[in-house]
Write an enzyme that holds these catalytic residues in place. Structure first.
Site, PDB file in Angstrom:
ATOM      1  N   SER B 274      39.957  33.498  48.602  1.00  0.00           N
ATOM      2  CA  SER B 274      38.936  32.742  49.640  1.00  0.00           C
ATOM      3  C   SER B 274      37.389  33.065  49.693  1.00  0.00           C
ATOM      4  CB  SER B 274      39.661  32.820  51.226  1.00  0.00           C
ATOM      5  OG  SER B 274      40.914  32.652  51.255  1.00  0.00           O
ATOM      6  N   ILE B 275      37.307  34.316  48.787  1.00  0.00           N
ATOM      7  CA  ILE B 275      35.971  34.549  48.788  1.00  0.00           C
ATOM      8  C   ILE B 275      35.156  33.360  47.970  1.00  0.00           C
ATOM      9  CG2 ILE B 275      34.382  35.840  47.240  1.00  0.00           C
ATOM     10  CD1 ILE B 275      36.010  38.142  47.990  1.00  0.00           C
TER      11      ILE B 275
END
Lengths: 123, 563
Positions: B274-275
């Site tokens: 998700s970064i």
């Protein structure tokens, strides 16, 4: 007259020779000493380098942390320990205390002494 | 006689003249001698002071020249240096009694084998053998005192790393002949050999220690197999700390395992999960493809080719763009990415440096692995960080670019106030929105445990299944968190990745649970060291920073004052 002058000259020559020998010996001695000193300087510089490396190793953050937890128990700074300089109230010293009066300790009177002994804390 | 008389009589005048000339010349010579004599007396006996000065100022050796320059951190702390170390050598041709010699040497150097020493010292065909390289000065003194004929010392320069394993992945190590084999030692090998001036790195050992300690503890707690962490100066690209665990002692590099030697921060490439939503949201806003209030239906998983895209933190509702980011919705992110043109992500990722090896001064650099092509399905998975692998350093550099608008090349060398040139990647407006969104994640959702009090942390979690073979292993995770502080005017980026943390209390070891607390603790400890002034969150000019503040001028001012 002639003999005398010759004698003086010969004596001067001998003296000069003697002094020259002395100098030669002295220069020899000094040169040896210089070499020793230079060698010692180099040795010492190498030792300083080794000690410097040791010093940095002994000051490793990891080791300091261990020593701290053992002897000092200091904590990292917390944000609550910071204060903006402008939020610190200024001490107000009444004008009467600032005027310089004759002081037995010195001609000009002591400003600091008055400040610390008599100034009320106006926080 | 007559001739003499006649001589006298005829040349008396001339003779007188010659005599006086002779006397005059003689006097001159005598005077000169006298001057010399006086000067001699003066120089040798009387004028002692000036003599002393001459000796002291003449010929003093100027510094010691070593064959390899020192490496120091940004504060001048020694990271690597050359020292002259004695080694014990033997000349078997000169040794009289090898057995006796070996016996006395073993008493001082008990780690040596006596039989081997006897064998070495009895090899009469040789004139030189190494008995032991690197002995201590005390051992040198003791052996010298034995006075064994044919046993001597040879001095060698030896590389020495006072910080031991603390900076090993950045600094690297050398072989016995002082040739760089890894890290800066390898990358800057020529510079280190040619220069006498210490090489200044951008690292700060204090920050390095805090990051390493906190990561080490967390890896231990979650029984993880390793991890990596980076602290990056967002305004210059300088690497303040670079940790890869497990690590090793640089002087024992020969016995270190491949896993220990592998630099996970710059060499390892991972799907960071998700970064990547940070980049996805930034692309969407910057390109104008979506507005902040555009909403997407994230209630149902997406079925596309043979993949299913689903949410871990399922909200089961229609989400706006900020909500997709804050709740880390894979479905929402994929739907946003579905609106992008084919080349949009690719161009943007290129600008962020996510598709080429990093510029950092290390040989151990990972080459990112983008998807095979930028078809719709891959554009959608890339949006939430699957199907694209980059190193943690890539991610940190790209996040720094998002929060300050400019992309700076990552470096390990100290910039020393030299101007650095960044390339504009996104507008100030998009950057500001991104900063607000990152702050929201820390204030409200998965990043809460990264909120270091009063340092205004913003960030994003990432939890990715580890890829194995062609697919994924759901039971093994890479849990990450990237934090930025202070979010009002970002100065530093901190990224932490923990490799394969195990469950505790049956809770999934996500980035928010495992990596975020590390970043929070690290920031609260390093911020004072780095001169970042805390901001009282409840102060009127900070309150509500999350949604409607502008770049906070006052905190920037305070910081400058502290620096």
């Amino acid at each position: 007259m002639k003999t005398r002058a010759t004698l003086i000259l010969i004596m001067l020559c001998i003296m000069a020779g003697g002094i020259l020998f002395r100098i030669t010996f002295e220069v020899d001695k000094l040169e040896k000493r210089l070499a020793t000193l230079n060698r010692d300087i180099k040795e010492n510089q190498l030792k300083v380098l080794a000690l410097r490396a040791d010093w940095h190793e002994l000051n490793r953050p990891e080791r300091l942390e261990i020593l701290n937890s053992k002897y000092l128990k200091l904590q990292p700074l917390k944000s609550s320990q910071f204060l903006d300089a402008s939020s610190i109230p200024q001490r107000v010293v009444p004008a009467s205390l600032v005027t310089r009066k004759k002081d037995p300790m010195g001609e000009k009177g002591s400003l600091t002494k008055n400040y610390f002994s008599k100034a009320p804390i106006n926080d | 006689m007559t001739s003499r008389v006649s001589f006298e009589s005829t040349n008396k005048k001339a003779l007188e003249k010659a005599k006086s000339r002779l006397l005059f010349g003689g006097t001159l010579v005598a005077a000169a001698f006298l001057v010399i004599a006086v000067r001699l007396v003066d120089v040798t006996i009387l004028n002692e002071e000036s003599r002393k000065n001459t000796i002291e100022t003449r010929n003093v050796t100027a510094g010691i020249k070593m064959s390899r320059a020192d490496i120091v951190d940004r504060n001048g702390i020694l990271l690597a240096t050359n020292l002259r170390t004695p080694g014990l050598t033997g000349n078997p041709k000169k040794v009289i009694d090898p057995i006796q010699a070996a016996r006395s040497i073993v008493q001082i150097l008990p780690e040596l084998s006596e039989t081997k020493l006897v064998k070495q010292l009895s090899a009469k065909s040789k004139e030189f053998v190494w008995l032991k390289r690197e002995i201590t000065p005390r051992q040198e003194y003791e052996i010298n005192k034995l006075g064994i004929i044919g046993v001597d010392f040879k001095y060698e320069e030896k590389r020495y790393w006072p910080m031991r394993n603390l900076t090993v992945h950045a600094v690297g190590y050398t072989n016995v002949d002082n040739k760089g084999l890894a890290g800066i030692e390898l990358f800057c090998d020529e510079i280190l050999k040619e220069n006498q001036k210490p090489l200044e790195l951008s690292l700060d050992v204090r920050v390095q220690q805090v990051l390493r300690r906190e990561m080490y503890n967390q890896i231990d707690k979650y029984k993880a197999i390793g991890g990596s962490g980076i602290v990056l100066d967002a305004e210059t690209g300088e690497t303040i700390a670079l940790v890869s665990l497990p690590d090793f002692m640089p002087h024992e590099a020969g016995t270190a395992t491949d896993n220990e030697k592998f630099n996970k921060a710059t060499h390892g490439i991972y799907e960071l999960g998700s970064i990547f939503k940070i980049f996805n949201t930034a692309i969407a806003l910057e390109s104008g493809k979506v507005k902040l209030d555009t909403s997407y239906d994230a209630r149902k998983p997406i079925y596309i080719s043979r993949y299913i895209i689903r949410d871990y933190h399922a909200q089961n509702k229609v989400l706006t763009v900020p909500e997709i980011f804050i709740h880390s919705s894979n479905i929402g992110s994929a739907l946003i990415a579905a609106e992008f043109d084919r080349s949009l992500q690719q161009k943007f990722f290129t600008d962020l440096g996510l598709l080429r090896p990093s510029s950092i001064e290390l040989a151990a650099k990972g080459t990112p692995k983008p998807p095979d092509n930028w078809k719709k399905i891959y554009r959608m998975t890339v949006s939430y960080g699957h199907g694209i692998s980059v190193s943690p350093l890539h991610a940190a550099t790209a996040v720094a670019a998002i929060v300050n608008g400019n992309h700076y090349q990552a470096t390990l060398l100290k910039k020393d106030n030299k101007p650095v040139h960044g390339t504009k990647v996104i507008s100030e407006k998009t950057s500001l929105i991104m900063r607000k969104l990152l702050r929201e994640v820390v204030l409200k959702t998965s990043g809460r445990s990264a909120d270091a009090a009063d340092y205004l942390v913003g960030g994003k979690t990432g939890t990715a299944d580890k890829s194995r073979g062609g697919g994924y292993d759901r039971s093994k995770l890479i849990s990450s968190f990237v934090g930025v502080f202070p979010i009002t005017s970002p100065k530093y980026v901190v990224i932490v990745n923990i490799d394969d943390p195990k469950q505790i209390n049956k809770l999934r070891p996500t980035g928010g649970r495992v990596a975020a607390p590390v970043v929070g603790r690290v920031i609260s400890e390093i911020a004072p060291l780095l001169g970042v002034f805390p901001v009282m969150v409840n102060a009127p000019d900070i309150k509500g920073v999350s949604l409607n503040n502008q770049t906070n001028q006052s905190s920037r001012k305070q910081r400058i004052a502290v620096n």
